[in-house]
Design a protein around this motif. Structure first.
Motif, PDB file in Angstrom:
ATOM      1  N   TYR A   1      -1.443  26.258   7.089  1.00 48.43           N
ATOM      2  CA  TYR A   1      -0.645  25.537   6.101  1.00 48.43           C
ATOM      3  C   TYR A   1      -1.507  24.452   5.465  1.00 48.43           C
ATOM      4  O   TYR A   1      -2.599  24.146   5.933  1.00 48.43           O
ATOM      5  N   TYR A   2      -0.996  23.922   4.370  1.00 45.99           N
ATOM      6  CA  TYR A   2      -1.658  22.814   3.683  1.00 45.99           C
ATOM      7  C   TYR A   2      -0.739  21.602   3.680  1.00 45.99           C
ATOM      8  O   TYR A   2       0.474  21.738   3.541  1.00 45.99           O
ATOM      9  N   LEU A   3      -1.330  20.448   3.785  1.00 49.73           N
ATOM     10  CA  LEU A   3      -0.611  19.181   3.660  1.00 49.73           C
ATOM     11  C   LEU A   3      -1.160  18.417   2.465  1.00 49.73           C
ATOM     12  O   LEU A   3      -2.362  18.468   2.190  1.00 49.73           O
ATOM     13  N   PHE A   4      -0.273  17.734   1.776  1.00 50.09           N
ATOM     14  CA  PHE A   4      -0.650  17.021   0.552  1.00 50.09           C
ATOM     15  C   PHE A   4      -0.056  15.618   0.548  1.00 50.09           C
ATOM     16  O   PHE A   4       0.963  15.345   1.183  1.00 50.09           O
ATOM     17  N   TRP A   5      -0.693  14.755  -0.218  1.00 47.77           N
ATOM     18  CA  TRP A   5      -0.085  13.504  -0.654  1.00 47.77           C
ATOM     19  C   TRP A   5      -0.197  13.449  -2.170  1.00 47.77           C
ATOM     20  O   TRP A   5      -1.263  13.748  -2.732  1.00 47.77           O
ATOM     21  N   TYR A   6       0.932  13.060  -2.782  1.00 49.76           N
ATOM     22  CA  TYR A   6       0.985  12.834  -4.223  1.00 49.76           C
ATOM     23  C   TYR A   6       1.497  11.423  -4.475  1.00 49.76           C
ATOM     24  O   TYR A   6       2.317  10.898  -3.714  1.00 49.76           O
ATOM     25  N   LYS A   7       1.033  10.828  -5.565  1.00 45.93           N
ATOM     26  CA  LYS A   7       1.489   9.505  -6.000  1.00 45.93           C
ATOM     27  C   LYS A   7       2.276   9.656  -7.293  1.00 45.93           C
ATOM     28  O   LYS A   7       1.850  10.385  -8.199  1.00 45.93           O
ATOM     29  N   GLN A   8       3.425   8.988  -7.371  1.00 46.65           N
ATOM     30  CA  GLN A   8       4.213   9.019  -8.603  1.00 46.65           C
ATOM     31  C   GLN A   8       4.381   7.597  -9.119  1.00 46.65           C
ATOM     32  O   GLN A   8       5.256   6.855  -8.672  1.00 46.65           O
ATOM     33  N   PRO A   9       3.543   7.184 -10.070  1.00 47.24           N
ATOM     34  CA  PRO A   9       3.680   5.844 -10.652  1.00 47.24           C
ATOM     35  C   PRO A   9       4.888   5.799 -11.571  1.00 47.24           C
ATOM     36  O   PRO A   9       5.523   6.833 -11.810  1.00 47.24           O
ATOM     37  N   PRO A  10       5.228   4.632 -12.098  1.00 47.41           N
ATOM     38  CA  PRO A  10       6.401   4.509 -12.979  1.00 47.41           C
ATOM     39  C   PRO A  10       6.380   5.462 -14.174  1.00 47.41           C
ATOM     40  O   PRO A  10       7.436   5.802 -14.694  1.00 47.41           O
ATOM     41  N   SER A  11       5.224   5.906 -14.597  1.00 47.03           N
ATOM     42  CA  SER A  11       5.149   6.840 -15.724  1.00 47.03           C
ATOM     43  C   SER A  11       5.778   8.192 -15.396  1.00 47.03           C
ATOM     44  O   SER A  11       6.128   8.961 -16.300  1.00 47.03           O
ATOM     45  N   GLY A  12       5.925   8.501 -14.119  1.00 48.77           N
ATOM     46  CA  GLY A  12       6.642   9.707 -13.716  1.00 48.77           C
ATOM     47  C   GLY A  12       5.784  10.889 -13.318  1.00 48.77           C
ATOM     48  O   GLY A  12       6.263  11.789 -12.643  1.00 48.77           O
ATOM     49  N   GLU A  13       4.530  10.903 -13.738  1.00 47.72           N
ATOM     50  CA  GLU A  13       3.693  12.062 -13.425  1.00 47.72           C
ATOM     51  C   GLU A  13       3.267  12.029 -11.964  1.00 47.72           C
ATOM     52  O   GLU A  13       2.875  10.998 -11.448  1.00 47.72           O
TER      53      GLU A  13
ATOM     54  N   SER B   1      -4.390  -3.550  -0.215  1.00 50.00           N
ATOM     55  CA  SER B   1      -3.520  -3.028  -1.280  1.00 50.00           C
ATOM     56  C   SER B   1      -3.617  -3.864  -2.556  1.00 50.00           C
ATOM     57  O   SER B   1      -3.901  -5.070  -2.524  1.00 50.00           O
ATOM     58  N   GLN B   2      -3.353  -3.193  -3.673  1.00 49.17           N
ATOM     59  CA  GLN B   2      -3.365  -3.838  -4.983  1.00 49.17           C
ATOM     60  C   GLN B   2      -2.055  -3.537  -5.692  1.00 49.17           C
ATOM     61  O   GLN B   2      -1.399  -2.530  -5.401  1.00 49.17           O
ATOM     62  N   VAL B   3      -1.708  -4.363  -6.646  1.00 47.11           N
ATOM     63  CA  VAL B   3      -0.456  -4.189  -7.382  1.00 47.11           C
ATOM     64  C   VAL B   3      -0.388  -2.799  -8.019  1.00 47.11           C
ATOM     65  O   VAL B   3       0.666  -2.175  -8.079  1.00 47.11           O
ATOM     66  N   VAL B   4      -1.528  -2.275  -8.451  1.00 49.02           N
ATOM     67  CA  VAL B   4      -1.549  -0.948  -9.098  1.00 49.02           C
ATOM     68  C   VAL B   4      -1.221   0.175  -8.130  1.00 49.02           C
ATOM     69  O   VAL B   4      -0.989   1.318  -8.540  1.00 49.02           O
ATOM     70  N   ASP B   5      -1.192  -0.129  -6.831  1.00 50.53           N
ATOM     71  CA  ASP B   5      -0.815   0.891  -5.852  1.00 50.53           C
ATOM     72  C   ASP B   5       0.706   1.072  -5.785  1.00 50.53           C
ATOM     73  O   ASP B   5       1.189   1.992  -5.129  1.00 50.53           O
ATOM     74  N   SER B   6       1.440   0.208  -6.441  1.00 51.40           N
ATOM     75  CA  SER B   6       2.903   0.316  -6.436  1.00 51.40           C
ATOM     76  C   SER B   6       3.319   1.646  -7.071  1.00 51.40           C
ATOM     77  O   SER B   6       2.966   1.944  -8.219  1.00 51.40           O
ATOM     78  N   ALA B   7       4.063   2.429  -6.323  1.00 55.75           N
ATOM     79  CA  ALA B   7       4.458   3.769  -6.780  1.00 55.75           C
ATOM     80  C   ALA B   7       5.337   4.385  -5.696  1.00 55.75           C
ATOM     81  O   ALA B   7       5.575   3.791  -4.647  1.00 55.75           O
ATOM     82  N   VAL B   8       5.801   5.592  -5.982  1.00 59.70           N
ATOM     83  CA  VAL B   8       6.455   6.397  -4.942  1.00 59.70           C
ATOM     84  C   VAL B   8       5.422   7.399  -4.457  1.00 59.70           C
ATOM     85  O   VAL B   8       4.761   8.060  -5.267  1.00 59.70           O
ATOM     86  N   TYR B   9       5.277   7.505  -3.149  1.00 62.51           N
ATOM     87  CA  TYR B   9       4.298   8.410  -2.557  1.00 62.51           C
ATOM     88  C   TYR B   9       5.029   9.535  -1.836  1.00 62.51           C
ATOM     89  O   TYR B   9       5.936   9.287  -1.032  1.00 62.51           O
ATOM     90  N   PHE B  10       4.596  10.760  -2.140  1.00 65.61           N
ATOM     91  CA  PHE B  10       5.212  11.937  -1.535  1.00 65.61           C
ATOM     92  C   PHE B  10       4.216  12.647  -0.635  1.00 65.61           C
ATOM     93  O   PHE B  10       3.081  12.922  -1.032  1.00 65.61           O
ATOM     94  N   CYS B  11       4.689  12.977   0.552  1.00 67.25           N
ATOM     95  CA  CYS B  11       3.963  13.860   1.453  1.00 67.25           C
ATOM     96  C   CYS B  11       4.555  15.260   1.268  1.00 67.25           C
ATOM     97  O   CYS B  11       5.757  15.395   0.991  1.00 67.25           O
ATOM     98  N   ALA B  12       3.725  16.289   1.387  1.00 67.25           N
ATOM     99  CA  ALA B  12       4.223  17.632   1.111  1.00 67.25           C
ATOM    100  C   ALA B  12       3.475  18.676   1.929  1.00 67.25           C
ATOM    101  O   ALA B  12       2.387  18.427   2.446  1.00 67.25           O
ATOM    102  N   LEU B  13       4.101  19.856   1.989  1.00 64.98           N
ATOM    103  CA  LEU B  13       3.580  20.959   2.808  1.00 64.98           C
ATOM    104  C   LEU B  13       3.711  22.252   2.028  1.00 64.98           C
ATOM    105  O   LEU B  13       4.707  22.462   1.327  1.00 64.98           O
ATOM    106  N   SER B  14       2.726  23.133   2.139  1.00 62.85           N
ATOM    107  CA  SER B  14       2.885  24.483   1.608  1.00 62.85           C
ATOM    108  C   SER B  14       2.238  25.473   2.559  1.00 62.85           C
ATOM    109  O   SER B  14       1.328  25.120   3.322  1.00 62.85           O
ATOM    110  N   VAL B  15       2.754  26.687   2.513  1.00 67.39           N
ATOM    111  CA  VAL B  15       2.205  27.758   3.336  1.00 67.39           C
ATOM    112  C   VAL B  15       1.558  28.764   2.399  1.00 67.39           C
ATOM    113  O   VAL B  15       2.250  29.378   1.588  1.00 67.39           O
TER     114      VAL B  15
END
Lengths: 115, 113
Positions: A32-44, A82-96
Motif C-alpha cells: 500500500y501507499y501512504l500520503f500526506w497532502y496539504k490544503q491551504p485556504p486556496s483549496g488546492e 512552524s511558520q504562519v504559512v504552514d497554516s492549512a488543513v493536512y490530510f493523511c491518505a492511503l491507497s492500494v
C-alpha cells in the motif's frame, strides 16, 4: 476495508514551535501507499509525500519530517519551527495499488500557526 | 497548463437544475479522478477514469451523477436535478502513468440553493 484516522481535528501552536500531526491507518493489504497532502485556504490539495509499505525509513524534507511505523500502523508528520504559512488543513491518505486506485483520506487536521 | 484546471471555480444553482463541472488534467496524465469534499464527510471518492473508460463508478452517490471523459483528456461531471445535499467542493485529480501520485486541482465549489 481501508481506513485512515486523524484523531486531531484542530491544532493551534505558536509560530516557531514544533508540531506533530498524527495518522493511523487500517488495511489488510501488505502493499500500500501512504500520503500526506496539504490544503491551504486556496483549496488546492498539495502533494507532500508518498511512502510505500516496504519502506519504513523516516524521511526529512526541510522543516518537514515523517515517521512511518508499521508496528503501530502510524504515519505521523512533524513540522519543525512552524511558520504562519504552514497554516492549512493536512490530510493523511492511503491507497492500494493495482486494485481500485482511489485514495482513502482521513478527515484532516486543521493547523493554525499563531504569530 | 502546469496543473490540473477546474472550472468554474464557484457555481451557485437552484435546486432542481442541472450542472456541469469541468476538469482539465495535466497533459500526459492517463488517469483522472473525481472526489467530493463536504463538511462532515471529508473527502469522498466519486469516480475514476483510465483513458476514456471508467472502471470504478462505485463512489457516485446516485444516478443523478454521471461523468465522462473524451480524448483521454477533459472530463465533465454532471449532476442532474441538483439537491441541497449536493452542495460541496468537487475536486479533480490526475495521475501520470506508472506513478501512484494524484495531483489535484483547486476544485469547484457548488452551492445549491
Amino acid at each position: 476495508a481501508q481506513k485512515v484516522t486523524q484523531a486531531q481535528t484542530e491544532i493551534s501552536v505558536v509560530e516557531k514551535e514544533d508540531v506533530t500531526l498524527d495518522c493511523v491507518y487500517e488495511t489488510r493489504d501488505t502493499t500500500y501507499y501512504l500520503f500526506w497532502y496539504k490544503q491551504p485556504p486556496s483549496g488546492e490539495l498539495v502533494f507532500l509525500i508518498r511512502r510505500n509499505s516496504f519502506d519504513e525509513q523516516n524521511e526529512i524534507s526541510g522543516r518537514y519530517s515523517w515517521n512511518f511505523q508499521k508496528s503501530t500502523s502510524s504515519f505521523n508528520f512533524t513540522i519543525t519551527a512552524s511558520q504562519v504559512v504552514d497554516s492549512a488543513v493536512y490530510f493523511c491518505a492511503l491507497s492500494v495499488p493495482n486494485r481500485d486506485d482511489k485514495i482513502i483520506f482521513g478527515k484532516g487536521t486543521r493547523l493554525h500557526i499563531l504569530p | 497548463g502546469a496543473g490540473v484546471s477546474q472550472s468554474p471555480s464557484n457555481k451557485v444553482t437552484e435546486k432542481g437544475k442541472d450542472v456541469e463541472l469541468r476538469c482539465d488534467p495535466i497533459s500526459g496524465h492517463t488517469a483522472l479522478y473525481w472526489y467530493r469534499q463536504s463538511l462532515g464527510q471529508g473527502l469522498e471518492f466519486l469516480i475514476y477514469f483510465q483513458g476514456n473508460s471508467a472502471p470504478d463508478k462505485s463512489g457516485l452517490p446516485s444516478d443523478r451523477f454521471s461523468a465522462e471523459r473524451t480524448g483521454g483528456s477533459v472530463s465533465t461531471l454532471t449532476i442532474q436535478r441538483t439537491q441541497q445535499e449536493d452542495s460541496a467542493v468537487y475536486l479533480c485529480a490526475s495521475r501520470p502513468p506508472a506513478l501512484d501520485i494524484q495531483y489535484f486541482g483547486a476544485g469547484t465549489r457548488l452551492s445549491v440553493l
